[in-house]
Design an enzyme around this catalytic site. Structure first.
Site, PDB file in Angstrom:
ATOM      1  N   GLU A 129       0.791  -1.233   0.000  1.00  0.00           N
ATOM      2  CA  GLU A 129       0.000   0.000   0.000  1.00  0.00           C
ATOM      3  C   GLU A 129       0.827   1.288   0.000  1.00  0.00           C
ATOM      4  OE1 GLU A 129      -2.683  -0.597   3.311  1.00  0.00           O
ATOM      5  OE2 GLU A 129      -3.772  -2.162   2.241  1.00  0.00           O
TER       6      GLU A 129
ATOM      7  N   ASN B  80       2.143  -4.580  -3.449  1.00  0.00           N
ATOM      8  CA  ASN B  80       0.722  -4.928  -3.293  1.00  0.00           C
ATOM      9  C   ASN B  80      -0.047  -3.670  -2.911  1.00  0.00           C
ATOM     10  OD1 ASN B  80      -1.216  -7.172  -2.976  1.00  0.00           O
ATOM     11  ND2 ASN B  80      -1.167  -6.740  -0.765  1.00  0.00           N
TER      12      ASN B  80
ATOM     13  N   HIS C 293     -10.276  -5.690  -2.721  1.00  0.00           N
ATOM     14  CA  HIS C 293     -11.348  -5.607  -1.720  1.00  0.00           C
ATOM     15  C   HIS C 293     -12.497  -4.839  -2.384  1.00  0.00           C
ATOM     16  CE1 HIS C 293      -8.938  -7.325   1.427  1.00  0.00           C
ATOM     17  NE2 HIS C 293      -7.961  -6.488   1.155  1.00  0.00           N
TER      18      HIS C 293
ATOM     19  N   GLU D 207      -6.097 -10.382  -2.423  1.00  0.00           N
ATOM     20  CA  GLU D 207      -6.931 -10.287  -1.213  1.00  0.00           C
ATOM     21  C   GLU D 207      -8.419 -10.170  -1.571  1.00  0.00           C
ATOM     22  OE1 GLU D 207      -5.466  -7.302   1.555  1.00  0.00           O
ATOM     23  OE2 GLU D 207      -3.383  -7.743   1.052  1.00  0.00           O
TER      24      GLU D 207
ATOM     25  N   ASP E 171     -12.119 -10.015  -1.785  1.00  0.00           N
ATOM     26  CA  ASP E 171     -13.407 -10.210  -1.124  1.00  0.00           C
ATOM     27  C   ASP E 171     -14.379  -9.204  -1.727  1.00  0.00           C
ATOM     28  OD1 ASP E 171     -12.620  -7.875   0.294  1.00  0.00           O
ATOM     29  OD2 ASP E 171     -12.208  -8.979   2.143  1.00  0.00           O
TER      30      ASP E 171
HETATM   31  C1  XIL Z   1      -6.433  -7.071   7.660  1.00  0.00           C
HETATM   32  C2  XIL Z   1      -6.701  -8.328   8.454  1.00  0.00           C
HETATM   33  O1  XIL Z   1      -7.501  -9.206   7.681  1.00  0.00           O
HETATM   34  C3  XIL Z   1      -7.396  -7.997   9.752  1.00  0.00           C
HETATM   35  O2  XIL Z   1      -7.539  -9.160  10.550  1.00  0.00           O
HETATM   36  C4  XIL Z   1      -6.586  -6.949  10.500  1.00  0.00           C
HETATM   37  O3  XIL Z   1      -7.300  -6.559  11.655  1.00  0.00           O
HETATM   38  C5  XIL Z   1      -6.326  -5.749   9.629  1.00  0.00           C
HETATM   39  O4  XIL Z   1      -5.700  -6.155   8.433  1.00  0.00           O
HETATM   40  N1  XIL Z   1      -5.079  -4.901   3.253  1.00  0.00           N
HETATM   41  C6  XIL Z   1      -4.063  -5.741   3.638  1.00  0.00           C
HETATM   42  C7  XIL Z   1      -4.303  -6.733   4.718  1.00  0.00           C
HETATM   43  O5  XIL Z   1      -3.011  -5.744   3.017  1.00  0.00           O
HETATM   44  O6  XIL Z   1      -3.150  -6.974   5.472  1.00  0.00           O
HETATM   45  C8  XIL Z   1      -5.429  -6.315   5.619  1.00  0.00           C
HETATM   46  O7  XIL Z   1      -5.676  -7.394   6.514  1.00  0.00           O
HETATM   47  C9  XIL Z   1      -6.645  -5.950   4.816  1.00  0.00           C
HETATM   48  C10 XIL Z   1      -6.354  -4.793   3.906  1.00  0.00           C
END
Ligand code: XIL
Length: 489
Positions: free
Chosen positions: A199, A240, A276, A304, A306
């Site tokens: 990020e 990422n 996300h 990641e 979702d």
């Molecule tokens: C999230 C985890 O899933 C949670 O359990 C934690 O509280 C916060 O982080 N981007 C990322 C991940 O790169 O590491 C994050 O994971 C979600 C957003």
């Protein structure tokens, strides 16, 4: 462990509290599980230790003619046949029972959801805790899976000593180099890819001001990649980020960075698109964006995925979500250098969404009782597999083992109706390996020989169309704990 706030800004939508219709909560008299009085964490840790190496049990059995997915080809095999990987983020302490069973069976890559973050591995300067990270890597090796290391250099979930320290640029550089050396070195040859930098960009494509950027300038990224390469020359190195799935200012900044790193000879193997996403909002330029990165000569991974929705979920939202999952899978499948897709948790019971985006959830392919959702079937179909549709106009019962220890286990049965309803219910099954029910809640259970029959409590006989009821129990087992087939009457 949460040491600082999460990165993605929650949307401001007002939250409707999620409610599981017709699912009474577990009464306070419910059995506490095998280790009364133990704190959650230490109990889980001990449970995990006890279970290390024990074959996991549990599959989702739907009463009636149809099994929801147990007989289908696992996602990992479908993906492999297409030259892709299928991953999930996992929580180490949960890798047992049905959770462990699905994680091991359906996926061939694992990403520790939190266990490899700096705040997790070095909570106090110089004192390391690798327990959960090791556990996940060991689980992966036992199940023929690769590990995606997540993440080395980030602005979030850093330990307080690091985040709150005041460091000179030279000290920051040394801290970062040592951290990368230590962590990448520890897992050399065992972690196939690293999200080296996480990020780094703002939404407008400028660099995010962080501990690292403020102290070291934009070249902290090149330094991190170079040090990671030195620590494990075979690991694939990624940058990422989120909101870089479509073509936009942020993904263009990432594109320009990768291009310039390549031109400078800085080691960079891939970009991770977190993905996300929100239901109905898969960017139309996703495939085009993946392709432009691939054309730079790097791999692309969806890291990641979702797809969240405003709760409660309903069949229209779940149908849209399935189409969205399919669209993401298809975009990756269409580009040779897209290595595959990792979901950020495979079950709604292990998703970060409800905590971070109040009122939203239901973002993963399995519901919180491990029943595959339309999204799961959409992934299967995108990967060229076939699924048996769940029966329509029926009530079904799904048995799962939620935890298991040396002599005992906790299980549950979820009764769900779609196109039908119940005003009372009775679920029965035959145990195949001498298991005995010792205690039940949210239902009344009796066992004669191998046969268990459970009927509704006074308050949960009604299962409306579209609703569900769950009852639970503790039992004993020895030798093996196979999942029985439940019949509903
Ligand atoms: C999230 C985890 O899933 C949670 O359990 C934690 O509280 C916060 O982080 N981007 C990322 C991940 O790169 O590491 C994050 O994971 C979600 C957003």
């Amino acid at each position: 462990m949460r040491t600082s706030s999460t990165s993605t800004t929650p949307s401001g939508t007002a939250g409707t509290p999620s409610s599981a219709a017709a699912t009474p909560s577990r009464p306070s008299t419910a059995p506490p599980g095998p280790a009364t009085g133990a704190s959650g964490t230490s109990f889980r840790a001990r449970l995990a230790a006890l279970l290390a190496g024990v074959a996991t049990v549990g599959a989702l059995i739907t009463a009636g003619a149809t099994t929801a997915h147990a007989a289908d080809t696992p996602l990992r095999d479908l993906a492999a046949a297409k030259g892709k990987v299928m991953g999930t983020a996992v929580t180490g302490s949960k890798l047992t029972g049905t959770y462990g069973d699905i994680a091991g069976r359906e996926f061939n890559w694992l990403t520790p959801g939190n266990a490899m973050k700096w705040g997790s591995v070095e909570p106090t300067q110089g004192s390391f805790d690798w327990a959960e990270a090791d556990q996940i890597v060991n689980f992966a090796e036992a199940h023929g899976q690769e590990v995606r290391g997540h993440t080395l250099v980030w602005h979030s979930q850093n330990p307080d000593w690091l985040a709150n320290g005041s460091w000179t640029p030279a000290q920051l550089g040394t801290l970062m180099q040592n951290h990368i050396n230590t962590e990448v070195g520890r897992y050399e040859g065992r972690v196939a890819a690293w999200d080296v930098v996480n990020e780094p960009f703002n939404e407008d494509g400028t660099y995010r001001p962080t501990l690292w950027y403020d102290g070291l300038g934009a070249d902290y990224i090149a330094s991190a990649l170079t040090w990671a390469r030195a620590a494990d020359p075979a690991a694939k190195l990624y940058i990422n980020d989120y909101n870089v799935e479509g073509v936009n200012a942020k993904s263009t900044a990432l594109y320009n960075l990768v291009k310039s790193l390549k031109e400078r000879g800085v080691p960079i193997d891939g970009v991770g698109l977190q993905a996300h996403l929100i239901v109905g909002q898969v960017p139309s330029t996703l495939q085009q964006n993946i392709q432009r990165f691939a054309d730079l000569g790097v791999d692309v991974a969806i890291t990641e995925l979702d797809i969240r929705m405003q709760l409660p979920s309903d069949s229209a939202k779940l149908t849209q979500q399935a189409a969205d999952y399919k669209a993401v899978m298809s975009a990756c499948l269409a580009v040779t250098r897209c290595t595959g897709v990792t979901v950020w948790g495979f079950t709604d019971s292990d998703s970060w969404i409800p905590d971070t985006f109040p009122g939203q959830g239901a973002a993963t392919p399995y519901d919180e009782n491990y029943a595959p959702k339309p999204a799961y079937r959409a992934i299967v179909e995108a990967l060229g597999g076939t699924t048996t549709e769940p029966p329509t106009g029926a009530c079904t019962a799904a048995y799962s083992v939620t935890s298991q220890w040396n002599t005992g286990f906790t299980g549950q049965v979820r009764i769900a109706c779609s196109g039908a309803a119940l005003s009372s219910w009775r679920a029965s099954w035959n145990f195949g390996a001498g298991q005995r029910i010792t205690q039940a809640w949210n239902g009344t259970c009796a066992q004669t020989g191998a046969t268990v029959t459970c009927s509704n409590a006074s308050y949960n006989g009604t299962v409306p169309d579209g609703g569900s009821v769950t009852f639970g129990f503790n039992g004993s087992w020895s030798g093996s704990n196979p999942v029985p087939t439940v019949t509903l009457a």
